[in-house]
Motif scaffolding. Structure first.
Motif, PDB file in Angstrom:
ATOM      1  N   SER A  67       0.834  -1.209   0.000  1.00 21.60           N
ATOM      2  CA  SER A  67       0.000   0.000   0.000  1.00 21.60           C
ATOM      3  C   SER A  67       0.865   1.254   0.000  1.00 21.60           C
ATOM      4  O   SER A  67       0.549   2.247  -0.670  1.00 21.60           O
ATOM      5  N   GLN A  71       0.945   4.221  -2.812  1.00 18.09           N
ATOM      6  CA  GLN A  71       0.842   5.649  -2.524  1.00 18.09           C
ATOM      7  C   GLN A  71       2.045   6.415  -3.074  1.00 18.09           C
ATOM      8  O   GLN A  71       1.908   7.523  -3.597  1.00 18.09           O
ATOM      9  N   ASP A 186     -10.770   1.333   1.634  1.00 17.23           N
ATOM     10  CA  ASP A 186     -11.383   2.215   0.641  1.00 17.23           C
ATOM     11  C   ASP A 186     -11.608   3.615   1.212  1.00 17.23           C
ATOM     12  O   ASP A 186     -11.477   4.614   0.490  1.00 17.23           O
ATOM     13  N   LYS A 189      -8.396   5.429   0.842  1.00 16.06           N
ATOM     14  CA  LYS A 189      -8.120   5.792  -0.547  1.00 16.06           C
ATOM     15  C   LYS A 189      -8.987   6.963  -0.996  1.00 16.06           C
ATOM     16  O   LYS A 189      -8.535   7.844  -1.739  1.00 16.06           O
TER      17      LYS A 189
END
Length: 227
Positions: A67, A71, A186, A189
């Motif tokens: 992750s 990013q 989510d 995000k």
């Protein structure tokens, strides 16, 4: 009478026969064997569970690292894009600007060759909430050129619905209820996307302000020369 009592004692002894020593040892061995096998199975189960617990920590660390890379890719692309559209790029020679753009495009291409994807496990309700939230953001983004200021205010109200801090402006309550229904990953995000959009809008506004200021300075200079 004595013979009768002796016969009775003999009968009582016959009713409770004693096991031979060899049979007693075999019976005791079977019990001990069952106990040892049970303990061994418990040890194995405990050891396997401990291994799985350790692997679970490594799996979560692996997902977190992926992750973070995802990013980082987004940040790199945004930074390259901002350099290409920066005000400084407008104040250099055409040849230098072309060379810098070639370098920026090369870096962007190399960044895009890295594929990082962390799939989020969702149920049907979370999937529907994600689609709804994405649609609400896209509707505002599609109207950015029509009214930049209004779009910015609406995006700020969406962002306020995603943060735990006290927002400076209004909160879109409908969007907040939709985001709450999304999976935790989510939600993060969605918040990051809104942050990126607001940063890009702020940079765009700065560029527009600088450009307008320069135009105004040029007009004033021209008017002074005419006078």
């Amino acid at each position: 009478m004595a013979q009768a009592r002796i016969s009775a004692k003999a009968s009582e002894g016959a009713q409770q026969p004693q096991q031979p020593p060899q049979q007693q040892q075999q019976s005791g061995g079977q019990l001990r064997g069952r106990f040892y096998r049970s303990t061994s199975m418990a040890d194995r189960s405990s050891r396997l569970l401990e291994n799985l617990d350790q692997l679970e920590l490594r799996v979560e660390a692996f997902r977190d690292a992926a992750s973070a890379m995802e990013q980082e890719k987004e940040i790199l692309l945004e930074m390259i894009h901002n350099i290409q559209n920066s005000q400084d790029m407008r104040h250099i020679s055409e040849g230098e600007r072309e060379e810098l753009n070639l370098t920026a495009n090369r870096l962007m291409g190399r960044t895009l060759t890295v594929e990082v994807s962390v799939e989020t496990i969702r149920n049907a309700q979370q999937q529907e909430s994600l689609l709804h939230a994405t649609k609400m953001i896209d509707e505002i983004v599609n109207k950015l050129l029509d009214d930049l200021e209004d779009a910015k205010m609406r995006l700020m109200s969406l962002y306020g619905a995603c943060t735990s801090d006290v927002p400076a402006g209004p909160i879109d309550q409908k969007f907040q209820s939709v985001v709450i229904g999304c999976a935790i990953e989510d939600q993060k995000k969605i918040k990051r996307r809104l942050e990126t959009l607001l940063r890009n809008l702020e940079n765009s506004e700065k560029s527009i302000t600088l450009l307008e200021h320069q135009k105004s300075s040029v007009r004033q200079s021209c008017n002074s020369k005419q006078d």
